[in-house]
Motif scaffolding. Sequence first.
Motif, PDB file in Angstrom:
ATOM      1  N   PHE A 597      -7.037  -2.756 -11.401  1.00  0.00           N
ATOM      2  CA  PHE A 597      -5.617  -3.085 -11.256  1.00  0.00           C
ATOM      3  C   PHE A 597      -4.774  -1.852 -10.945  1.00  0.00           C
ATOM      4  N   GLY A 598      -5.366  -0.669 -10.954  1.00  0.00           N
ATOM      5  CA  GLY A 598      -4.584   0.561 -10.927  1.00  0.00           C
ATOM      6  C   GLY A 598      -3.886   0.838  -9.618  1.00  0.00           C
ATOM      7  N   ILE A 599      -2.739   1.520  -9.714  1.00  0.00           N
ATOM      8  CA  ILE A 599      -2.075   2.062  -8.528  1.00  0.00           C
ATOM      9  C   ILE A 599      -2.440   3.537  -8.351  1.00  0.00           C
ATOM     10  N   GLN A 600      -3.419   3.986  -9.158  1.00  0.00           N
ATOM     11  CA  GLN A 600      -4.112   5.247  -8.925  1.00  0.00           C
ATOM     12  C   GLN A 600      -5.607   5.015  -9.103  1.00  0.00           C
ATOM     13  N   TYR A 611      -3.511   8.981  -5.922  1.00  0.00           N
ATOM     14  CA  TYR A 611      -2.540   7.918  -5.693  1.00  0.00           C
ATOM     15  C   TYR A 611      -3.061   6.914  -4.672  1.00  0.00           C
ATOM     16  N   LYS A 612      -2.812   5.639  -4.937  1.00  0.00           N
ATOM     17  CA  LYS A 612      -3.064   4.601  -3.939  1.00  0.00           C
ATOM     18  C   LYS A 612      -1.756   4.304  -3.185  1.00  0.00           C
ATOM     19  N   ALA A 613      -1.906   3.725  -2.011  1.00  0.00           N
ATOM     20  CA  ALA A 613      -0.726   3.437  -1.195  1.00  0.00           C
ATOM     21  C   ALA A 613       0.239   2.506  -1.911  1.00  0.00           C
ATOM     22  N   SER A 614      -0.283   1.597  -2.728  1.00  0.00           N
ATOM     23  CA  SER A 614       0.577   0.638  -3.416  1.00  0.00           C
ATOM     24  C   SER A 614       1.541   1.314  -4.381  1.00  0.00           C
ATOM     25  N   PHE A 615       1.171   2.458  -4.942  1.00  0.00           N
ATOM     26  CA  PHE A 615       2.072   3.172  -5.846  1.00  0.00           C
ATOM     27  C   PHE A 615       3.333   3.578  -5.082  1.00  0.00           C
ATOM     28  N   PHE A 616       3.138   4.122  -3.883  1.00  0.00           N
ATOM     29  CA  PHE A 616       4.278   4.531  -3.074  1.00  0.00           C
ATOM     30  C   PHE A 616       5.157   3.329  -2.712  1.00  0.00           C
ATOM     31  N   ASP A 617       4.521   2.227  -2.326  1.00  0.00           N
ATOM     32  CA  ASP A 617       5.291   1.045  -1.927  1.00  0.00           C
ATOM     33  C   ASP A 617       6.065   0.462  -3.097  1.00  0.00           C
ATOM     34  N   PHE A 618       5.442   0.424  -4.274  1.00  0.00           N
ATOM     35  CA  PHE A 618       6.111  -0.110  -5.458  1.00  0.00           C
ATOM     36  C   PHE A 618       7.398   0.664  -5.736  1.00  0.00           C
ATOM     37  N   VAL A 619       7.303   1.993  -5.728  1.00  0.00           N
ATOM     38  CA  VAL A 619       8.479   2.817  -6.011  1.00  0.00           C
ATOM     39  C   VAL A 619       9.481   2.747  -4.873  1.00  0.00           C
ATOM     40  N   ASP A 620       9.000   2.884  -3.646  1.00  0.00           N
ATOM     41  CA  ASP A 620       9.905   2.961  -2.501  1.00  0.00           C
ATOM     42  C   ASP A 620      10.654   1.649  -2.291  1.00  0.00           C
ATOM     43  N   PHE A 621       9.987   0.522  -2.532  1.00  0.00           N
ATOM     44  CA  PHE A 621      10.652  -0.760  -2.336  1.00  0.00           C
ATOM     45  C   PHE A 621      11.880  -0.864  -3.235  1.00  0.00           C
TER      46      PHE A 621
END
Length: 631
Positions: A597-600, A611-621
């Motif tokens: 489930f991790g974003i890392q 870092y996974k790409a989803s971590f960036f998208d979660f924050v940036d969104f």
Amino acid sequence: MKLSTLLLGGTAACAQQVYIPFAGPSLRPHCNGNAVDNKDYAIASPSYYFSEFSYTQTETVRTATSRPAPTTTTSFAPRYSFLSGLVPDLKTTQWGNWDPSSSASVTDVGNPYGNASWTKLWSDVPWVNFTRGIYSTTVEPTPIPTSELVLPPPEPFGSQDCYYFPSDFMLGVAGSAVQIEGAIADEGRTPGYTDVLSLLSPGAAPDYVTNENYYLYKQDIERIASMGIKYYRFSIPWTRILPFVVEGSPVNKLGLDHYDDLINFVLEKGMLPAVMMLHTDSPLQFYPNISETIIIPGEGIGYVDAGFQRSYQNQTYEDAFVHYGKILMTKFSDRVAIWWTFNEPILGSRNGKSIDTVIKSHARLYHFYHDEIKGSGKVSLTLNNNFGVPRDPKDPEDVRAADHFNSFQLATFANPIFLGLDYPESYKVTVSDYVPLTQNDLEYMNGTADFFSIQPYTATVISPPPNSSIEVCAGNASHPLRPYCVTQETMTTTGWNIGYRSHSYVYITPTYFRTYLNYLWNTFRAPIAVTEFGFPVFAEAQKAVQDQLFDSPRRQYYQSYLAEGLKAIWEDGVEWIGAFAWSFADNWEFGSFDARFGIQFVNRTTQERKYKASFFDFVDFIESRRQEECA
């Protein structure tokens, strides 16, 4: 009054997912904002022409924005020196690490809380292949290089919304001690029931090491802060603070010092600490036999026994837990912004006494925090429910079954805590030994949560039991569909699954998320924080590391859920106040490291994080849509 209203304890939700008949291609309503240009494109023919070709950079290189160093620190309550009188006569001591290969002996056999007694709590369990991690002391953090913080290429199809998050919308990540810390026998900690789950499940991975966050917590916090996260939610194991569990036993100084330092480092990095008191790690002392930690399907409410209904050394779980909670609150409340008492308590509840323990313990700690400590932070407990939606929303029996399913899991706790109402009928007709609530109970519990905390990973298609009824199932203790007594599926009457299937049960179901927020808001009438949501990409553990990092399904999950949540705020009037991603790193999912489930990403050999790409998208969104704070 409709039966569905009765099942919810007198309150019904206004929102309902419906299927709208429509033929032909999909509409594009977001294209109606600029009518002139859009109409021109709709009727014009494209023109074709040559131009000079060049290789051009089509990506804008952006980096994540770290949390700035704080200039002031908010205080949420008086310091411990002013509150210590609320938990008098506390004595602290410290113990060491348990090493099964050690030949050292202890001599303080007569001390009920000495090293001999502490060691016996470990040696009495038949551990298998007990191992230690590669760290034995706290690792000092290193700054995150800019090269790690570059945002990934954007997905080609992003949200077309024009909405904004309120300026105070909570952006957070979550983790739980039993799933990330490891070091389970170090610095005075004693066993919890989840530590022995792998002993009862052949082939299951143990939690002995996990992510070694106990020693790597500063590096993990550094990485989270470098991505711009504001709230870090973590849990504190009961057995690290009170190795002998009960009131009157010594407090572990090493445990207090560890979380004191952790909380201070979170603040130093410009974030706010948010503490879960109990995240599936009840002390093992509550269990006469470790086999009792697993519930046989159909015999209990949840799928594990968290011990809520038990006593130890003549102290009820309720009294012992409240004592533990008071220690945490008096020690750390000056710096902790949010407190949760229990995580997903229905999954660990065994019977009616279990539920009674949870809601009464929670209410007592809420009143302790606000009435005695006079803290200004927030207190809640977090519930779980894969939102039940009717298989056919036009069929009254399917709607009734969905109401039954949802109210059993939610209103059982939320009716008394948020509305001051009795348990729902869905609970009372199913759990024959439920503990009745008096009017005094309801008045004491009413309003004892500052927001509704929910963990809505997905949705579930619900219909009545086949060849039976909910009532017949509820009255039959051996019925295979108990305790919820409904049929749970993933396919609706349309013949399509409700979403993209992941590694396990989880589906991407963003439109149902919006409906769910409506349901919670209009039923329980409190601000809503999503304190866990996440997505394990199918077969992610089998992919090359670079392919795990570019996790498009998880990126779509977070962006689509957040987009639907924005619609709930702006189009439906729902007060949605925060989102916490689960989990900030791949971790131990109760016997498995493959359900990621991790974003890392975490290298299980070296403990390196990426870092996974989803971590960036979660924050940036969220941050790209956050309203500016009013001056």
